[in-house]
Design a protein around this motif. Structure first.
Motif, short mmCIF file in Angstrom:
data_model
loop_
_atom_site.label_atom_id
_atom_site.label_comp_id
_atom_site.label_asym_id
_atom_site.label_seq_id
_atom_site.Cartn_x
_atom_site.Cartn_y
_atom_site.Cartn_z
N THR A 48 96.13 79.45 -6.78
CA THR A 48 95.30 78.37 -7.81
C THR A 48 95.31 77.05 -7.36
O THR A 48 94.59 76.23 -8.05
CB THR A 48 96.13 78.62 -9.24
N LYS A 49 96.17 76.74 -6.31
CA LYS A 49 96.08 75.42 -6.08
C LYS A 49 95.15 75.35 -4.81
O LYS A 49 95.10 74.07 -4.36
CB LYS A 49 97.51 75.02 -5.57
N GLN A 78 89.88 75.87 -7.03
CA GLN A 78 89.73 74.83 -8.00
C GLN A 78 88.39 74.43 -8.26
O GLN A 78 87.90 74.29 -9.45
CB GLN A 78 90.69 73.68 -7.97
#
Length: 602
Positions: A79-80, A85
């Motif tokens: 998710t980073k 993103q």
């Protein structure tokens, strides 16, 4: 006396400062029903108003447990990751465009992509890096690359090139000791970024050479100034590559309605991997909660035997519920395999009756409250007690994990509610105010409130930060034996020895209906809890587990099978099972058998 209702199975959310009203959400549908192993025996009180609920339950096919190669919690993507993103932002922007929210889209892109200030800072740092490299100001180069936000994607590879340049300059100046120290401190940790398989070995050879060009890997080295210029060129090349990749990512094609497609796939996944499949595609009214079929069990799935005293409490372990933990007047906690019914562990350590059990969301730890005045934290992998918390000198009737899993609340005979910090093993706050024993303590789903029930016939709401009681309900005519909150946090159900269970609207804190038909008048702790948003389930002194329609208050069924007082029942949506515990020293799980009627008439 009886055991607690469902605890520790609420949605996780970080605690908030101060009081915040729970958010409303459309209900998810989950249910339970009637039956007895061998031959179904139940009693139906279904009104016309509840026919639709029963119809939904009847239109199910049991498919059992699916084998899963990938768990929902597995990190299938980072998710980073900036690319992930960026993809999420672009899908949201596409949805906003499709729906006509153009101003919102512009604001989103301005916030996520433009970031003028950050671009200006980056340009300044890039200019500084180039200047410092050309001037040989290596400490400043280190400082610039030590910032929290990387200047380039492959930053460690470039740092290796920077440190190699410094090393070669030390060799060129015949500063061998500095070169040796630099090699071990800076280059050795980044050895995997060497440009050839023998480069680091050749760097070591240079420590005994007369000049840089004496080693084959560096025979074309042109000197300090030209090599610094080449290093600056390498830095610019890496910057250009990062920019090209970002532009390609931003210009890549987004399939039409991509966000909605992924959401439909997510809901389809939830439906497909549920244990009961609806015969007709369901209409989803909310995306804020996972899909749950309307399940009304009508048969005993397993009976769990082993306790030598009445079973005061039983809960599914963690969110998955693959295990059940129970507590008994035999002073033991037992851990059971939900599917097989086998006892997989005996947790021995209390000196008196175990009144309440709860577990963290991951299912790795459980807590038990006992008549010996202690809370024991159990490591469920090691089947051992990891911590013992002292909470007064008298019976503890209730324990509950905070949604954040780092705190625990207790209540008992001494009337004091205690909040424990589990990492430090200390009491961080007490909540005095009840005049008689506290029978039940729970957190709301957000985690900013504690709700307590007491023998003084009141329900109290406590602000977890200030410790203040912000609301007291005194409508029951008898001792309040339990409270439980719906998964959405919009409803509260309470049980009382005035022979009623009551439903409360949490926004107005008003009673909106009563659930009757059970027995709760004597010395036992008979408790009620939610089974999803659609049903309320509870024990009774007549040995039956009762199921009510939340919306109508209708008594749908009574599950017959226990040979003594049914103290409580708890529901696990992942297992699609109801678990009850009883004075007959057993636990039972209940499931829906499609070959039998949903509810049966005497």
């Amino acid at each position: 006396m009886g055991g607690p209702g469902a605890v520790g199975k609420r949605p996780s959310s970080a605690p908030h400062n101060g009081l915040r009203s729970p958010l409303s959400a459309s209900p998810t549908i989950t249910n339970t029903g009637a039956g007895l192993l061998g031959a179904t025996t139940g009693e139906s009180f279904v009104s016309d108003d509840s026919e639709s609920l029963v119809s939904q339950a009847a239109a199910l096919t049991h498919v059992g447990l699916h084998a899963r190669l990938v768990k929902p919690s597995d990190p299938v993507f980072d998710t980073k990751d900036p690319r992930i993103q960026q993809d999420i932002i672009r899908m949201i922007a596409q949805y906003l465009t499709d729906e006509g929210f153009h101003s919102a889209k512009t604001t989103l892109l301005d916030e996520a992509n433009v970031k003028v200030g950050e671009r200006q800072d980056l340009a300044y740092d890039v200019k500084r890096v180039k200047k410092c490299i050309l001037e040989g100001d290596w400490p400043e180069v280190d400082r610039l690359f030590a910032t929290s936000k990387p200047l380039i994607k492959n930053q460690k590879a470039f740092l290796y090139a920077v440190y190699k340049q410094q090393f070669l300059e030390y060799i060129d100046h015949h500063e061998i000791q500095k070169a040796f120290t630099h090699l071990n401190k800076r280059l050795k940790p980044l050895e995997q970024f060497q440009t050839t398989p023998t480069e680091f070995r050749d760097l070591c050879y240079l420590l005994t050479s007369k000049s840089v060009q004496d080693v084959s890997s560096f025979k074309n080295w042109e000197g300090i100034a030209p090599s610094r210029e080449k290093l600056v060129e390498l830095f610019q090349t890496m910057l250009d590559s990062d920019l090209t990749n970002k532009q390609q990512s931003m210009s890549s094609f987004i399939p039409p309605h991509r966000l909605l497609t992924l959401l439909r796939q997510a809901v389809s996944y939830q439906i497909e991997f549920s244990r009961y499949h609806p015969r007709v595609a369901p209409k989803i009214s909310t995306l804020l909660q996972n899909f749950q079929s309307v399940v009304i069990p009508n048969a005993v799935r397993k009976t769990y035997t082993g306790h030598k005293g009445n079973v005061k409490c039983a809960e599914f372990v963690g969110e998955l519920g693959t295990q059940i933990i129970s507590g008994s007047s035999d002073r033991m906690c037992r851990l059971w395999n939900t599917d097989s019914g086998a006892c997989v562990g005996v947790l021995d350590g209390h000196d008196s009756t175990v009144w309440s059990v709860t577990s963290n969301k991951a299912g790795t730890y459980a807590a038990s409250g006992s008549g010996d005045g202690t809370v024991k934290i159990w490591d469920l992998q090691k089947l051992s007690c990891s911590t013992t918390l002292k909470a007064g000198a008298s019976d503890l009737y209730s324990v509950d994990y905070h949604p954040g899993n780092h705190h625990l609340v207790t209540g008992g005979y001494d009337t004091v509610i205690r909040l424990f910090d589990l990492e430090r093993g200390i009491i961080v706050k007490t909540f005095p105010g009840h005049s008689l024993s506290v029978t039940k303590t729970i957190f709301n789903p957000i985690g900013n409130l504690i709700i307590s029930a007491s023998k003084d016939s009141t329900i109290k709401f406590w602000d977890i930060v200030s410790g203040l009681c912000i609301k007291t309900i005194a409508s029951h005519l008898g001792e309040v034996t339990s409270v439980d909150m719906s998964p959405s946090g919009t409803l509260l159900v309470s049980s009382s020895k005035d022979n009623s269970n009551r439903l409360w609207d949490m926004r107005s804190v008003q009673s909106i209906r009563k659930f009757k038909g059970h027995q709760n008048t004597s010395k036992n702790f008979v408790r009620a809890a939610f089974a999803g948003e659609s049903l309320v389930v509870g024990g009774s002194e007549d040995s039956m587990v009762h199921i009510w329609d939340t919306d109508k208050g209708t008594l749908l069924s009574r599950l017959s099978g226990h040979g003594g007082i049914a103290y409580s029942a708890s529901w696990n949506p992942n297992q699609s099972l109801l678990c009850s515990c009883s004075d007959d020293r057993t636990l039972k799980t209940w499931w829906f058998d499609p070959s039998r009627p949903v509810v049966s008439q005497y």
